[in-house]
Design a protein around this motif. Sequence first.
Motif, PDB file in Angstrom:
ATOM      1  N   GLY A   1      16.911 109.182 -53.505  1.00 56.76           N
ATOM      2  CA  GLY A   1      16.070 110.202 -54.121  1.00 56.76           C
ATOM      3  C   GLY A   1      14.707 109.632 -54.455  1.00 56.76           C
ATOM      4  O   GLY A   1      14.612 108.496 -54.919  1.00 56.76           O
ATOM      5  N   VAL A   2      13.658 110.405 -54.221  1.00 59.26           N
ATOM      6  CA  VAL A   2      12.295 109.966 -54.515  1.00 59.26           C
ATOM      7  C   VAL A   2      11.521 111.136 -55.109  1.00 59.26           C
ATOM      8  O   VAL A   2      11.632 112.275 -54.639  1.00 59.26           O
ATOM      9  CB  VAL A   2      11.546 109.474 -53.258  1.00 59.26           C
ATOM     10  CG1 VAL A   2      10.261 108.738 -53.661  1.00 59.26           C
ATOM     11  CG2 VAL A   2      12.415 108.586 -52.387  1.00 59.26           C
ATOM     12  N   ARG A   3      10.703 110.831 -56.100  1.00 60.06           N
ATOM     13  CA  ARG A   3       9.848 111.833 -56.731  1.00 60.06           C
ATOM     14  C   ARG A   3       8.398 111.364 -56.626  1.00 60.06           C
ATOM     15  O   ARG A   3       8.107 110.174 -56.806  1.00 60.06           O
ATOM     16  CB  ARG A   3      10.259 111.992 -58.187  1.00 60.06           C
ATOM     17  CG  ARG A   3       9.857 113.319 -58.796  1.00 60.06           C
ATOM     18  CD  ARG A   3      10.525 113.521 -60.125  1.00 60.06           C
ATOM     19  NE  ARG A   3       9.940 114.664 -60.827  1.00 60.06           N
ATOM     20  CZ  ARG A   3      10.013 114.838 -62.136  1.00 60.06           C
ATOM     21  NH1 ARG A   3      10.647 113.958 -62.890  1.00 60.06           N
ATOM     22  NH2 ARG A   3       9.444 115.889 -62.690  1.00 60.06           N
ATOM     23  N   ASP A   4       7.485 112.291 -56.353  1.00 62.49           N
ATOM     24  CA  ASP A   4       6.091 111.896 -56.156  1.00 62.49           C
ATOM     25  C   ASP A   4       5.503 111.317 -57.450  1.00 62.49           C
ATOM     26  O   ASP A   4       6.037 111.546 -58.539  1.00 62.49           O
ATOM     27  CB  ASP A   4       5.260 113.079 -55.659  1.00 62.49           C
ATOM     28  CG  ASP A   4       4.948 114.098 -56.735  1.00 62.49           C
ATOM     29  OD1 ASP A   4       4.065 113.832 -57.568  1.00 62.49           O
ATOM     30  OD2 ASP A   4       5.580 115.167 -56.744  1.00 62.49           O
ATOM     31  N   PRO A   5       4.413 110.550 -57.353  1.00 60.94           N
ATOM     32  CA  PRO A   5       3.887 109.836 -58.523  1.00 60.94           C
ATOM     33  C   PRO A   5       3.529 110.727 -59.701  1.00 60.94           C
ATOM     34  O   PRO A   5       3.574 110.283 -60.849  1.00 60.94           O
ATOM     35  CB  PRO A   5       2.650 109.127 -57.970  1.00 60.94           C
ATOM     36  CG  PRO A   5       2.930 108.940 -56.515  1.00 60.94           C
ATOM     37  CD  PRO A   5       3.709 110.159 -56.110  1.00 60.94           C
ATOM     38  N   ARG A   6       3.151 111.986 -59.448  1.00 58.33           N
ATOM     39  CA  ARG A   6       2.819 112.885 -60.553  1.00 58.33           C
ATOM     40  C   ARG A   6       4.030 113.684 -61.028  1.00 58.33           C
ATOM     41  O   ARG A   6       3.946 114.391 -62.032  1.00 58.33           O
ATOM     42  CB  ARG A   6       1.699 113.838 -60.146  1.00 58.33           C
ATOM     43  CG  ARG A   6       0.378 113.132 -59.906  1.00 58.33           C
ATOM     44  CD  ARG A   6      -0.766 114.117 -59.811  1.00 58.33           C
ATOM     45  NE  ARG A   6      -2.022 113.458 -59.499  1.00 58.33           N
ATOM     46  CZ  ARG A   6      -2.852 112.926 -60.392  1.00 58.33           C
ATOM     47  NH1 ARG A   6      -2.531 112.972 -61.671  1.00 58.33           N
ATOM     48  NH2 ARG A   6      -3.981 112.353 -60.023  1.00 58.33           N
TER      49      ARG A   6
ATOM     50  N   MET B   1      11.998 105.817 -57.136  1.00 58.33           N
ATOM     51  CA  MET B   1      12.928 105.939 -56.020  1.00 58.33           C
ATOM     52  C   MET B   1      14.267 105.372 -56.479  1.00 58.33           C
ATOM     53  O   MET B   1      14.321 104.280 -57.041  1.00 58.33           O
ATOM     54  CB  MET B   1      12.428 105.155 -54.809  1.00 58.33           C
ATOM     55  CG  MET B   1      13.373 105.134 -53.630  1.00 58.33           C
ATOM     56  SD  MET B   1      12.657 104.143 -52.277  1.00 58.33           S
ATOM     57  CE  MET B   1      13.750 104.570 -50.928  1.00 58.33           C
ATOM     58  N   VAL B   2      15.338 106.130 -56.266  1.00 57.39           N
ATOM     59  CA  VAL B   2      16.670 105.627 -56.597  1.00 57.39           C
ATOM     60  C   VAL B   2      17.516 105.561 -55.327  1.00 57.39           C
ATOM     61  O   VAL B   2      17.387 106.418 -54.447  1.00 57.39           O
ATOM     62  CB  VAL B   2      17.381 106.503 -57.651  1.00 57.39           C
ATOM     63  CG1 VAL B   2      16.677 106.410 -58.991  1.00 57.39           C
ATOM     64  CG2 VAL B   2      17.491 107.952 -57.210  1.00 57.39           C
ATOM     65  N   ILE B   3      18.329 104.547 -55.247  1.00 61.49           N
ATOM     66  CA  ILE B   3      19.274 104.392 -54.146  1.00 61.49           C
ATOM     67  C   ILE B   3      20.674 104.383 -54.747  1.00 61.49           C
ATOM     68  O   ILE B   3      21.025 103.488 -55.526  1.00 61.49           O
ATOM     69  CB  ILE B   3      19.017 103.101 -53.357  1.00 61.49           C
ATOM     70  CG1 ILE B   3      17.609 103.125 -52.759  1.00 61.49           C
ATOM     71  CG2 ILE B   3      20.066 102.926 -52.258  1.00 61.49           C
ATOM     72  CD1 ILE B   3      17.235 101.853 -52.008  1.00 61.49           C
TER      73      ILE B   3
END
Length: 490
Positions: free
Chosen positions: A195-200, A239-241
Motif C-alpha cells: 500500500g502507498v499513499r501520496d506525500p500529501r 509505503m507499507v509491505i
Amino acid sequence: MPDADRALPAHPFDDDKLHEECGIFGVVGVQDAANFVALGLHALQHRGQEAGGIVSYDPDVGFNSARRFGYVRDNFTKASLMDSLPGQLAIGHVRYSTSGSKGQTAIRDVQPLFAEFSVGGCAIAHNGNLTNADSLKQELIERGSIFQSSSDTECIIHLMARSIQNNISERIKDALRRVEGAFSVVAMTRSKLIGVRDPRGVRPLMLGKLGDGWVLSSETCALDIIGAEFVREIEPGEMVICTAQGVESFHPFHPIKPRFCIFEYVYFSRPDSVIGGHSVYETRRRIGVELAKENPVEADLVCPVPDSGTPAAIGYSQESGIPYAMGIIRNQYMGRTFIEPTEQIRNMGVRLKLNVNRALIKGKRVILVDDSVVRGTTSRKIKDMILDAGAREVHFRIASPPTMWPCFYGVDTPEKDKLLASTMTEDEMRAHLGVDSLKFVSLDGLYRACGQKGGRDSADPQFCDACFSGDYPVKPTDMIDKGFKVKEPA
C-alpha cells in the motif's frame, strides 16, 4: 468495440453530484482472500459503481483476475467466479471513471491492472488521479511503450517496467516518485500486499488486521464488513509491505505538508467510516450545527435531501431547535433498472429516485439540507417537488461552501463554467433555483466542523479544498498545458 466490452452509461439521474473517485481493497494471509475482497468492495460500492475487478494469487495456479461491469453484488457473489480466484492474497478495485473515456469505460480500463515484469508479476489498483499522466504517457510512448488502456494507472505500470531496480517494491517506489497528483495505491506480488499513499495524503488508505492476515482499504467501513480490526491509517507519503509475517513501513518520498481531501468528510466517505480519528457521521452533523449558527431562518421543518444531507440536517435541527423530519423519501431499490430508460421515464427525472412526503410538507416552511450544489439541476427539481406538495416556503441550506473549481485529484467534476457557483453570485443562484433563501456553510465553518477550531488558516490550510477555494496543492500540470487557468495568488 463490442457493447459487451463497454460500461453502461452514467446514471441519468445522478449527474448533479460530484462522483466518488474509486475504492481499493486488499487482503493477505487469509484463506479465500478474494471472497473477503469482494465483501470489502461491496462496502466501498459508493466510491464507484461502473465496474469492479479482483486479482488473486495462488502458488499452485498463479495469478488470476476477473473484471466486470456493474455492481459487486451482481458479479462477485457468484460461486463459479469466486472459485476461479483462489489464494491467500488478493486485491480489488471499484471504479468510477475520472480519467479515460468517461461514461464509455472499456473492460481494459477496469482495474486492477496486471503486468509480468522480469522480476515477477504485479497487480496494481489506484484511487486518485495523476495530474501529469498525459505528459508522462507521451514521454513513455516516444520511448517505445505501448498503452493498452486509457487509465492513468497504466503510466505507473510502464514506469515500473523501465525501472532498473531488482524487485517490485523498489520499482513501485521508482515509478511513484515520477508521478504528480493524488494516489492511494494497493498492489500485490506473489507474496506481498503493498500500500502507498501520496506525500500529501489527498486520498485515504487504512490498515486493518484480520486473524493472522492484513487488510488495506480506502475506508474503515469496509474493514467492519469482514470483521477486521482497524489498526491505523497509512500515513501521507508512506509505503507499507504486508505479508503473513507482518508489516514493514517505508517513507520513499520527500516529506511535505499533508492536505487531505476535505470533501471526503462532506460527501465521499460513508458516514459509518472514521477518518483522521474523526467519525464521518459526527463531522457531518457538526457541519449542520455550523450551518445553523451561520445561517438561521424561521421555518417549521428541517428536511434532508437523502441520503447525503441527513447527518447535516440532524445537526441543523439540533442547533436551531426546528423539528427534523423526513420530508423526502428515497427509493432504495432503483439500482440500475432505469440505466437506459425510455424518454417518458427519463422525463420523470429525480421523481424516480426521490418522493415528497406530501402529508408532512403541505402548508409548511421547509429547510432543505443538501451536501452540495454542482450544476443545480437536481436542486431545482427537488424545489419544484416540494412546492408541488404544498410547501409555503423552501429554504436551501448547503453543507459545503460553493463549489467553484474543478477537482483534478480523482473526482469527476464538471468543467469550471458548468459549475453553478463559478458563474453566479449566491443571490443569482437563489433566483436561478427559485427558492426563498439559499445559504452555504462558510469555509471556516467547514474547517471548524472538521476539528480546526480557528477555521481555515489561509496561509497554512490543513486540507485540500481546491474545489471551494481554487487553491490547488498539486499543480494540475496536464490541465494547465491544455489551457486551464489556475487562480492567481492573493
